[in-house]
Write a protein that holds these residues in place. Structure first.
Motif, PDB file in Angstrom:
ATOM      1  N   PHE A 172       0.807  -1.347   0.271  1.00 18.06           N
ATOM      2  CA  PHE A 172      -0.085  -0.016   0.328  1.00 18.06           C
ATOM      3  C   PHE A 172       0.765   1.311  -0.215  1.00 18.06           C
ATOM      4  CE2 PHE A 172      -4.012  -1.586   2.400  1.00 18.06           C
ATOM      5  CZ  PHE A 172      -4.170  -2.908   1.664  1.00 18.06           C
ATOM      6  N   ALA A 173       0.909   2.308  -0.885  1.00 17.60           N
ATOM      7  CA  ALA A 173       1.390   3.644  -1.295  1.00 17.60           C
ATOM      8  C   ALA A 173       0.254   4.729  -0.655  1.00 17.60           C
ATOM      9  CB  ALA A 173       1.768   3.473  -2.637  1.00 17.60           C
ATOM     10  N   VAL A 174      -0.115   4.804   1.132  1.00 19.32           N
ATOM     11  CA  VAL A 174      -1.269   5.327   1.748  1.00 19.32           C
ATOM     12  C   VAL A 174      -0.949   7.470   0.902  1.00 19.32           C
ATOM     13  CG1 VAL A 174      -2.721   6.199   3.847  1.00 19.32           C
ATOM     14  CG2 VAL A 174      -1.932   3.553   2.936  1.00 19.32           C
ATOM     15  N   LEU A 184      -2.988   5.723   9.337  1.00 17.33           N
ATOM     16  CA  LEU A 184      -3.232   5.054   8.853  1.00 17.33           C
ATOM     17  C   LEU A 184      -2.007   4.905   7.842  1.00 17.33           C
ATOM     18  CD1 LEU A 184      -6.551   5.687   7.284  1.00 17.33           C
ATOM     19  CD2 LEU A 184      -5.873   4.056   8.696  1.00 17.33           C
ATOM     20  N   ALA A 185      -1.462   5.706   6.820  1.00 17.83           N
ATOM     21  CA  ALA A 185       0.220   5.553   7.355  1.00 17.83           C
ATOM     22  C   ALA A 185       1.124   4.548   7.733  1.00 17.83           C
ATOM     23  CB  ALA A 185       0.717   7.006   5.574  1.00 17.83           C
ATOM     24  N   ALA A 186       1.342   5.213   8.718  1.00 19.19           N
ATOM     25  CA  ALA A 186       1.785   4.944   9.539  1.00 19.19           C
ATOM     26  C   ALA A 186       1.931   3.495   9.772  1.00 19.19           C
ATOM     27  CB  ALA A 186       2.129   5.757  10.887  1.00 19.19           C
ATOM     28  N   ARG A 187       0.667   2.841  10.008  1.00 17.80           N
ATOM     29  CA  ARG A 187      -0.126   1.393  10.675  1.00 17.80           C
ATOM     30  C   ARG A 187      -0.297   0.578   9.449  1.00 17.80           C
ATOM     31  NH1 ARG A 187      -2.301  -0.026  14.857  1.00 17.80           N
ATOM     32  NH2 ARG A 187      -2.564   1.678  15.633  1.00 17.80           N
ATOM     33  N   HIS A 188      -0.324   0.822   8.020  1.00 13.23           N
ATOM     34  CA  HIS A 188      -0.684   0.108   7.151  1.00 13.23           C
ATOM     35  C   HIS A 188       0.030   0.179   5.450  1.00 13.23           C
ATOM     36  CE1 HIS A 188      -4.501  -1.679   9.207  1.00 13.23           C
ATOM     37  NE2 HIS A 188      -4.527  -0.160   9.614  1.00 13.23           N
ATOM     38  N   GLY A 189       1.001   1.508   5.731  1.00 15.59           N
ATOM     39  CA  GLY A 189       1.750   1.531   4.651  1.00 15.59           C
ATOM     40  C   GLY A 189       2.683   1.284   4.247  1.00 15.59           C
ATOM     41  N   GLN A 190       3.527   0.393   2.630  1.00 16.88           N
ATOM     42  CA  GLN A 190       4.441   0.210   3.470  1.00 16.88           C
ATOM     43  C   GLN A 190       5.690   1.588   2.192  1.00 16.88           C
ATOM     44  OE1 GLN A 190       2.245  -1.545   2.003  1.00 16.88           O
ATOM     45  NE2 GLN A 190       2.781  -2.475   4.519  1.00 16.88           N
ATOM     46  N   ALA A 191       4.376   2.471   2.080  1.00 14.42           N
ATOM     47  CA  ALA A 191       4.284   3.959   1.370  1.00 14.42           C
ATOM     48  C   ALA A 191       3.747   4.734   1.692  1.00 14.42           C
ATOM     49  CB  ALA A 191       5.065   3.844   0.165  1.00 14.42           C
ATOM     50  N   TRP A 192       4.727   6.116   1.503  1.00 12.29           N
ATOM     51  CA  TRP A 192       3.323   7.669   1.704  1.00 12.29           C
ATOM     52  C   TRP A 192       3.636   8.019   0.742  1.00 12.29           C
ATOM     53  CZ3 TRP A 192       5.816  12.278   2.622  1.00 12.29           C
ATOM     54  CH2 TRP A 192       5.250  13.371   2.914  1.00 12.29           C
ATOM     55  N   VAL A 193       2.564   9.082   0.118  1.00 14.52           N
ATOM     56  CA  VAL A 193       2.659   9.918  -0.820  1.00 14.52           C
ATOM     57  C   VAL A 193       2.532  11.137  -0.989  1.00 14.52           C
ATOM     58  CG1 VAL A 193       1.535   9.882  -3.095  1.00 14.52           C
ATOM     59  CG2 VAL A 193       2.030   7.200  -2.735  1.00 14.52           C
ATOM     60  N   THR A 194       2.664  12.020  -1.704  1.00 16.32           N
ATOM     61  CA  THR A 194       2.249  13.626  -1.232  1.00 16.32           C
ATOM     62  C   THR A 194       2.200  14.068  -2.373  1.00 16.32           C
ATOM     63  OG1 THR A 194       2.940  15.600   0.214  1.00 16.32           O
ATOM     64  CG2 THR A 194       4.950  14.126  -0.392  1.00 16.32           C
ATOM     65  N   THR A 195       0.965  15.254  -2.156  1.00 14.14           N
ATOM     66  CA  THR A 195       1.903  15.953  -3.479  1.00 14.14           C
ATOM     67  C   THR A 195       2.198  17.387  -3.360  1.00 14.14           C
ATOM     68  OG1 THR A 195      -0.765  16.746  -3.759  1.00 14.14           O
ATOM     69  CG2 THR A 195       0.047  14.969  -4.932  1.00 14.14           C
TER      70      THR A 195
END
Length: 300
Positions: A172-174, A184-195
């Motif tokens: 998941f890339a949250v 949610l990104a911290a708990r479930h993500g393998q990556a984090w996305v920002t614009t």
């Protein structure tokens, strides 16, 4: 640093669609993503195809490049049906799928399924749905049988056998910038996305944008610390095209952009495949030069 691209699903497969995905692999992009929308902004009145079928076709037309959505949202998706499609797509691709996922926005996706006079979800309601959607989808992709009775979603004895090719599930890339999404990104993500910060797109400066991204990464670190997770475990993806920067103007502009964001902790830059007469218009020759030489120049 990895360099990836977004190929919008706006062309018939036989009229440039297939060629773009194959060319992305030839150019050496790490991942080729596509938007998961029913339609999108200025492209609403033109051709627009579904993300999952497009990625399935791309999976059969390529062999090495990773593929994914950027991003899927609860606006018109249900975790049960999405999980089945993702498991199938991961299988067809041989384990090359990344799910970019976010809370969704207030555009066409948010209204297309409404009855006349019905109001779309508020930002709080979108966050509420997202907060239930992601954990349930996580379970559906990792457990053999799932039953869930939530406020927004239900699943009764749902089977997803044999599960993903990637174990324990596809990554998941949250996409998130607010407190709930970052958790949610911290708990479930393998990556984090920002614009970046959308408020800076038209009137901000590149320096202000970098400061905003740095602040987001700091808050992501705090969210990880609350859960006892090392923030370095998460990939950090910057989707370009929505900040004051212009990294596709030249190879040098890209190198400067990528280098300054690498210093912040960003480890994946995503650029849009050029589309003439649109906000994603760019010189194709420069774009391809960036794809083949940009990161090499960055490492010198």
């Amino acid at each position: 640093m990895r360099l990836s691209t977004v190929i919008l699903p706006d062309r018939r497969w036989s009229e440039g669609g297939r060629a773009a995905w194959q060319r992305a692999e030839e150019l050496g992009f790490h991942t080729a993503y596509t938007y998961d929308h029913l339609s999108w902004r200025t492209f609403r009145d033109g051709p627009w195809f579904g993300a999952i079928p497009t990625l399935t076709a791309a999976a059969t037309a390529t062999s090495r490049i990773r593929l994914g959505t950027l991003v899927t949202s609860p606006n018109f998706r249900h975790p049960v049906t999405l999980a089945k499609e993702l498991i199938s797509l991961d299988d067809i691709s041989g384990g090359r799928i990344t799910l970019g996922i976010g809370a969704g926005g207030s555009g066409f996706d948010a209204t297309a399924l409404l009855k006349a006079g019905q109001e779309p979800w508020t930002p709080r309601e979108r966050a509420d749905h997202f907060g239930e959607f992601v954990p349930l989808l996580d379970r559906l992709l990792t457990e053999g049988v799932v039953t869930h009775e939530g406020e927004h979603y239900s699943a009764f004895e749902v089977r997803n056998i044999p599960g993903c090719v990637q174990r324990p599930r596809l990554p998941f890339a949250v996409a998130a910038t607010g407190p709930r999404g970052l958790r949610l990104a911290a708990r479930h993500g393998q990556a984090w996305v920002t614009t970046g910060d959308p408020k800076l797109f038209e009137t901000g400066t590149p320096e202000q944008s970098r400061a905003a991204v740095a602040g987001q990464i700091e808050r992501l670190g705090a969210a990880c610390a609350e859960l006892g997770r090392d923030v370095s475990e998460l990939g950090k993806t910057m989707l370009t095209g929505f900040s004051p920067d212009r990294p596709l103007d030249s190879v040098d502009a890209f190198v400067d952009f990528a280098g300054s964001h690498a210093e912040l902790g960003i480890d994946e830059i995503v650029v849009h495949w050029p589309i003439a007469d649109s906000i994603f218009e760019a010189d194709v020759a420069v774009f391809e030069k960036i794809a083949t030489d940009g990161l090499a120049q960055l490492s010198r």
